[in-house]
Design an enzyme around this catalytic site. Structure first.
Site, PDB file in Angstrom:
ATOM      1  N   ASN A 208       0.852  -1.192   0.000  1.00  0.00           N
ATOM      2  CA  ASN A 208       0.000   0.000   0.000  1.00  0.00           C
ATOM      3  C   ASN A 208       0.883   1.234   0.000  1.00  0.00           C
ATOM      4  OD1 ASN A 208       0.431   0.927   2.853  1.00  0.00           O
ATOM      5  ND2 ASN A 208      -0.373  -1.126   3.245  1.00  0.00           N
ATOM      6  N   ASP A 276      -4.721  -5.998   5.092  1.00  0.00           N
ATOM      7  CA  ASP A 276      -5.788  -6.774   5.732  1.00  0.00           C
ATOM      8  C   ASP A 276      -5.757  -8.235   5.303  1.00  0.00           C
ATOM      9  OD1 ASP A 276      -6.969  -4.704   7.247  1.00  0.00           O
ATOM     10  OD2 ASP A 276      -7.820  -3.862   5.398  1.00  0.00           O
ATOM     11  N   PRO A 303      -3.794 -11.414  10.691  1.00  0.00           N
ATOM     12  CA  PRO A 303      -4.151 -11.140  12.079  1.00  0.00           C
ATOM     13  C   PRO A 303      -4.279  -9.628  12.273  1.00  0.00           C
ATOM     14  CG  PRO A 303      -1.826 -11.731  11.902  1.00  0.00           C
ATOM     15  CD  PRO A 303      -2.444 -11.961  10.548  1.00  0.00           C
ATOM     16  N   PHE A 323      -4.836   3.764  14.639  1.00  0.00           N
ATOM     17  CA  PHE A 323      -5.095   4.765  13.617  1.00  0.00           C
ATOM     18  C   PHE A 323      -6.261   4.287  12.760  1.00  0.00           C
ATOM     19  CE2 PHE A 323      -1.935   8.200  13.257  1.00  0.00           C
ATOM     20  CZ  PHE A 323      -1.183   7.893  14.391  1.00  0.00           C
ATOM     21  N   LYS A 337     -14.678   1.777  14.961  1.00  0.00           N
ATOM     22  CA  LYS A 337     -13.423   0.998  14.920  1.00  0.00           C
ATOM     23  C   LYS A 337     -12.809   0.912  16.311  1.00  0.00           C
ATOM     24  CE  LYS A 337     -11.334   1.246  11.089  1.00  0.00           C
ATOM     25  NZ  LYS A 337     -10.704   1.881   9.948  1.00  0.00           N
TER      26      LYS A 337
HETATM   27  N1  CTP Z   1      -4.089  -2.730  12.174  1.00  0.00           N
HETATM   28  C1  CTP Z   1      -3.345  -3.746  12.702  1.00  0.00           C
HETATM   29  N2  CTP Z   1      -3.355  -4.978  12.121  1.00  0.00           N
HETATM   30  C2  CTP Z   1      -4.092  -5.218  11.009  1.00  0.00           C
HETATM   31  C3  CTP Z   1      -4.852  -4.168  10.453  1.00  0.00           C
HETATM   32  C4  CTP Z   1      -4.813  -2.937  11.053  1.00  0.00           C
HETATM   33  O1  CTP Z   1      -2.666  -3.529  13.704  1.00  0.00           O
HETATM   34  N3  CTP Z   1      -4.074  -6.409  10.459  1.00  0.00           N
HETATM   35  C5  CTP Z   1      -4.121  -1.422  12.839  1.00  0.00           C
HETATM   36  C6  CTP Z   1      -3.471  -0.305  12.087  1.00  0.00           C
HETATM   37  O2  CTP Z   1      -2.096  -0.163  12.442  1.00  0.00           O
HETATM   38  C7  CTP Z   1      -4.281   0.889  12.535  1.00  0.00           C
HETATM   39  C8  CTP Z   1      -5.672   0.302  12.643  1.00  0.00           C
HETATM   40  O3  CTP Z   1      -5.464  -1.045  12.960  1.00  0.00           O
HETATM   41  O4  CTP Z   1      -3.906   1.337  13.799  1.00  0.00           O
HETATM   42  C9  CTP Z   1      -6.415   0.456  11.361  1.00  0.00           C
HETATM   43  O5  CTP Z   1      -7.474  -0.414  11.325  1.00  0.00           O
HETATM   44  P1  CTP Z   1      -8.042  -1.120   9.999  1.00  0.00           P
HETATM   45  O6  CTP Z   1      -9.037  -2.121  10.446  1.00  0.00           O
HETATM   46  O7  CTP Z   1      -6.964  -1.547   9.100  1.00  0.00           O
HETATM   47  O8  CTP Z   1      -8.750   0.005   9.376  1.00  0.00           O
HETATM   48  P2  CTP Z   1      -8.422   0.867   8.164  1.00  0.00           P
HETATM   49  O9  CTP Z   1      -7.298   0.330   7.379  1.00  0.00           O
HETATM   50  O10 CTP Z   1      -8.241   2.211   8.737  1.00  0.00           O
HETATM   51  O11 CTP Z   1      -9.728   0.823   7.362  1.00  0.00           O
HETATM   52  P3  CTP Z   1     -10.823  -0.308   7.047  1.00  0.00           P
HETATM   53  O12 CTP Z   1     -11.469  -0.689   8.348  1.00  0.00           O
HETATM   54  O13 CTP Z   1     -11.735   0.427   6.193  1.00  0.00           O
HETATM   55  O14 CTP Z   1     -10.087  -1.432   6.419  1.00  0.00           O
END
Ligand code: CTP
Length: 399
Positions: A208, A276, A303, A323, A337
């Site tokens: 990304n 993700d 995870p 974040f 969230k």
């Molecule tokens: N995060 C994480 N591990 C993941 C995915 C996200 O630790 N596998 C953390 C990121 O570092 C950030 C937050 O979770 O602090 C973001 O959450 P996320 O669910 O990824 O949301 P977004 O990417 O912001 O958006 P969306 O929910 O729309 O995917």
């Protein structure tokens, strides 16, 4: 000022060692106690007597000196100091440090210490530019070692270039910065940053656009307030900050493992843009192009590191910050969230392309906590980082 501070000064064997004698005087002028350790090679350049006379302290030289061990062992010597300074840090000393050697007093105290280490490299420019030295330098930086210099200029060997030891007053300034007592002194803070790369096959990956700029700025700001920072970073496009322990990873799974191994922490900030999904089955060989056939990528979920740490039953950091990168309904989505993941604060930002935030220098964030949402005006990512670090210090101070 350095009043009451104790600096263990390890003098390596290089021509710049003579400048370390002046460094002793400059540090003492500012109130520091300086305890010199001379390597065997250093004694070829400066005498133990001059170091001892200028420091007004005993000089330590040998690992197996029974008198010294009876008075103060090498472990105590390294723990008793507030900071270890290696000046000049020769190519050999840097290699020993990077490799974890402990075969003389200097390398042993460096291995045994629980304090920060500042090095002032000095060597011939080819030795400095040698890939081995540069490899050692990045390994040391990654271990959280602070570095001052080297400077560019005429060298004792007659060549010109980088390799001259930083001047004593520059080293003093770095010592002062390293010893600055901040509100986060004694606190361990974990920061994740950058994107992750999820392999499709040995040559392709899913990534990304995260540059790692915001996470890097946060780690730097926390270290600036005196925190001990572990910085777990994916392949970011900005270099990691100085003075933090860096764990470099590629994938989300590796990031989770690195985070778990770095705990416990007083606070954890998850600024990484973690993928993700990853491939359900990563191909071992490169996927070949076949005429008229398109490959199908099958995904599985990665995870969620933030959620995993937020929901830990035992050993959860006292403050967990996530974040949220949103492109619409920022506050609504980020509030949901926060609840879903179980973190304490969510720093939400609008990453719609027209904002220019992702990959840019500025950020406009809304910090959402138990008490509600607080919108911060658009400002530089460094400023957001400093403001957030100050908030972390306040929250940990209250606890
Ligand atoms: N995060 C994480 N591990 C993941 C995915 C996200 O630790 N596998 C953390 C990121 O570092 C950030 C937050 O979770 O602090 C973001 O959450 P996320 O669910 O990824 O949301 P977004 O990417 O912001 O958006 P969306 O929910 O729309 O995917």
């Amino acid at each position: 000022m350095l009043a009451g501070k104790r600096v263990l000064l390890i003098i390596g064997g290089g021509i710049a060692a003579f400048k370390s004698l002046d460094l002793i005087r400059r540090l003492r002028e500012r109130g520091a106690t300086v305890v010199p350790v001379l390597t065997r090679a250093a004694e070829q350049f400066v005498t133990p007597l001059s170091a001892s006379a200028l420091a007004a302290e005993k000089v330590y030289r040998d690992l197996f000196d029974l008198t010294d061990e009876a008075e103060m062992g090498h472990i105590e010597l390294s723990r008793d100091a507030d900071l270890l300074v290696v000046a000049p840090a020769t190519a050999d000393l840097m290699a020993k440090m990077a490799g974890g050697h402990a075969n003389d007093l200097a390398s042993t105290v460096l291995m045994a210490t629980d304090k920060r280490v500042l090095i002032a490299p000095a060597m011939n420019l080819r030795m400095w530019q040698n890939p081995a030295t540069q490899r050692n330098l990045s390994a040391l930086r990654g271990d959280g070692v602070l570095v001052v210099g080297p400077n560019e200029g005429d060298m004792a060997c007659g060549e010109y270039g980088p390799g001259r030891m930083a001047e004593p007053l520059e080293i003093v300034a770095a010592v002062e910065a390293a010893l600055m007592d901040g509100p986060l002194k004694g606190k361990h803070v974990l920061v994740t940053s950058g994107p992750t790369h999820e392999p499709i096959d040995p040559v392709r990956y899913i990534a990304n656009r995260s540059s790692g700029a915001q996470g890097t700025a946060i780690a730097r700001a926390l270290a600036g307030l005196g925190a001990q920072v572990t910085f777990v970073t994916g392949p970011a496009s900005v270099p990691p900050p100085e003075g933090v322990a860096v764990i470099a990873v590629q994938t989300a799974q590796q990031m989770l493992e690195a985070v778990q191994s770095a705990l416990p922490a007083d606070a954890a900030i998850f600024a990484a843009a973690v993928a993700d999904w990853r491939m359900a089955e990563g191909a071992v060989q490169k996927i070949k192009k076949e005429v008229g056939k398109l490959p199908t990528l099958r995904f599985t979920e990665n995870p969620d590191i933030l959620a995993t740490v937020s929901q830990m039953q035992a050993g959860r950091p006292g403050l967990v910050i996530g974040f949220a990168a949103e492109t619409e309904n920022v506050i609504e989505h980020a509030t949901a969230k926060r609840a879903r993941k179980g973190c304490d604060w969510i720093v939400a930002n609008d990453v719609s392309p027209e904002t220019g935030i992702m990959g840019g220098d500025e950020n406009a964030v809304t910090v959402i906590g138990a008490e509600g949402a607080e919108a911060w005006p658009r400002m530089g990512k460094d400023e957001v980082a400093r403001k957030l670090a100050a908030r972390v210090a306040e929250a940990l101070g209250d606890g």
